[in-house]
Design a protein around this motif. Sequence first.
Motif, PDB file in Angstrom:
ATOM      1  N   GLU A  40      12.712  11.688  14.070  1.00 21.16           N
ATOM      2  CA  GLU A  40      12.858  12.886  13.245  1.00 21.16           C
ATOM      3  C   GLU A  40      11.486  13.385  12.778  1.00 21.16           C
ATOM      4  OE1 GLU A  40      15.268  14.317   9.212  1.00 21.16           O
ATOM      5  OE2 GLU A  40      15.826  12.456  10.222  1.00 21.16           O
ATOM      6  N   ILE A  41      10.617  12.455  12.407  1.00 15.71           N
ATOM      7  CA  ILE A  41       9.254  12.821  11.997  1.00 15.71           C
ATOM      8  C   ILE A  41       8.503  13.457  13.171  1.00 15.71           C
ATOM      9  CG2 ILE A  41       7.025  11.878  11.272  1.00 15.71           C
ATOM     10  CD1 ILE A  41       8.671   9.700   9.741  1.00 15.71           C
ATOM     11  N   LYS A  42       8.626  12.821  14.333  1.00 10.64           N
ATOM     12  CA  LYS A  42       7.967  13.372  15.524  1.00 10.64           C
ATOM     13  C   LYS A  42       8.473  14.763  15.837  1.00 10.64           C
ATOM     14  CE  LYS A  42       9.367  12.737  19.552  1.00 10.64           C
ATOM     15  NZ  LYS A  42      10.138  13.480  20.583  1.00 10.64           N
ATOM     16  N   ASN A  43       9.775  14.979  15.738  1.00 14.78           N
ATOM     17  CA  ASN A  43      10.348  16.283  16.042  1.00 14.78           C
ATOM     18  C   ASN A  43       9.811  17.364  15.108  1.00 14.78           C
ATOM     19  OD1 ASN A  43      11.873  15.353  18.181  1.00 14.78           O
ATOM     20  ND2 ASN A  43      13.738  15.060  16.968  1.00 14.78           N
ATOM     21  N   LYS A  44       9.623  17.021  13.833  1.00 17.32           N
ATOM     22  CA  LYS A  44       9.130  18.029  12.886  1.00 17.32           C
ATOM     23  C   LYS A  44       7.681  18.404  13.174  1.00 17.32           C
ATOM     24  CE  LYS A  44       8.066  19.264   8.170  1.00 17.32           C
ATOM     25  NZ  LYS A  44       8.211  19.037   6.726  1.00 17.32           N
ATOM     26  N   PHE A  45       6.834  17.414  13.380  1.00 18.09           N
ATOM     27  CA  PHE A  45       5.398  17.685  13.469  1.00 18.09           C
ATOM     28  C   PHE A  45       4.900  17.945  14.895  1.00 18.09           C
ATOM     29  CE2 PHE A  45       5.764  15.297   9.461  1.00 18.09           C
ATOM     30  CZ  PHE A  45       5.146  16.193   8.600  1.00 18.09           C
ATOM     31  N   ILE A  46       5.650  17.469  15.884  1.00 18.84           N
ATOM     32  CA  ILE A  46       5.209  17.597  17.276  1.00 18.84           C
ATOM     33  C   ILE A  46       6.153  18.455  18.094  1.00 18.84           C
ATOM     34  CG2 ILE A  46       4.604  16.340  19.376  1.00 18.84           C
ATOM     35  CD1 ILE A  46       2.743  15.681  17.068  1.00 18.84           C
ATOM     36  N   GLY A  47       7.443  18.301  17.875  1.00 14.33           N
ATOM     37  CA  GLY A  47       8.427  18.997  18.692  1.00 14.33           C
ATOM     38  C   GLY A  47       8.733  18.241  19.966  1.00 14.33           C
ATOM     39  N   LYS A  48       9.093  18.964  21.015  1.00 18.15           N
ATOM     40  CA  LYS A  48       9.532  18.341  22.272  1.00 18.15           C
ATOM     41  C   LYS A  48       8.396  18.059  23.247  1.00 18.15           C
ATOM     42  CE  LYS A  48      14.221  20.232  22.264  1.00 18.15           C
ATOM     43  NZ  LYS A  48      15.242  20.988  23.059  1.00 18.15           N
ATOM     44  N   LYS A  49       7.207  18.513  22.909  1.00 13.28           N
ATOM     45  CA  LYS A  49       6.074  18.365  23.814  1.00 13.28           C
ATOM     46  C   LYS A  49       5.769  16.891  24.083  1.00 13.28           C
ATOM     47  CE  LYS A  49       2.091  19.340  25.894  1.00 13.28           C
ATOM     48  NZ  LYS A  49       2.039  19.907  27.238  1.00 13.28           N
ATOM     49  N   VAL A  50       5.568  16.536  25.356  1.00 15.97           N
ATOM     50  CA  VAL A  50       5.144  15.187  25.742  1.00 15.97           C
ATOM     51  C   VAL A  50       3.792  15.311  26.427  1.00 15.97           C
ATOM     52  CG1 VAL A  50       5.678  13.103  27.068  1.00 15.97           C
ATOM     53  CG2 VAL A  50       7.533  14.430  26.026  1.00 15.97           C
TER      54      VAL A  50
END
Length: 321
Positions: A40-50
């Motif tokens: 959830e933290i990753k989704n907020k600050f980074i989004g879907k980008k890999v």
Amino acid sequence: MLQELKNKVLASEDITKEEAMYLVNLDESRTMELLAAANEIKNKFIGKKVDLCSIVNAKSGSCSEDCTFCSQSAHYNTGTVTYPLMAKEDILARAKEMEGSGAEHFGIVTSGRGVVSDEDFENLIEAFRLIREQTSLEVCASLGTLDEKRAEKLANVGLKRYNHNLETSESYYAEICTTHTYADRVNTVKFLKERGMEVCSGGIIGLGESFEDRIDLAFTVKELDVDSVPINILNPVEGTPLDSNDPVPPMETLKTAAIFRFILPTKVIKLCGGRETNLRDLQSLSLLSGINGLLIGNYLTTEGRATAEDLQMIKDLGLGE
């Protein structure tokens, strides 16, 4: 308290080392809850980008340093193939191959404490220039320690990012290397940051370190404000002092990644060497546990899995841009 810490990070507040250690000591029955919170933290600050990067081992073996995990150290008999610096044309060919496979960053890596020969360094500069001219790749490098003159040349040729791993915590470092100090590595990172370069710096888990050592590493790279944090998992090499180390359990690796995300919410956290051997069928779960980057293709002295499999995994998870 896990929910409280997640909300704290989502509100752009830093957690403390004591709070990170609370996450370390969570009961195993709550590990999936921890992974979901990190996602959830990753989704907020980074989004879907890999973030996808690849490397070439441009100069292999005969390293003067005694890092206990390394197959390329001249201190150990590992049977690793050694060769001098690759020709710039061969480096360019490898870069084009990885661009075609989906990589966005391409790193040129050389063994040793630094590139000693001026001739070799100038050949590398030319290789960087060719890659910049003939591909769309962002160029990265891992060439050991640098002086000011060489750092400026790399910046002028358009180097995007420089890798210089700290490997582990300061308190554990003497257990894995005696030929240079932790301060040497930290100072190199500072030197690069001061000159405006992006820095990729992380480490290896499974060296015999404690979980607290991993947390200390995460807070150190946070303090240094590095841009990308690779997490490697030891793949023991016969002939090195760590060749009998027990493998890190897959769920422990994922837990480590998740806690790194709590500490470093806005950074690229990249799963690198050892993921195929140590995570096996759980590699996809890493991208739902706080990880937002992968090193694809082959590593320095070991093979990775087919890049197409990683790209399919990212697609199946609904990630990527």
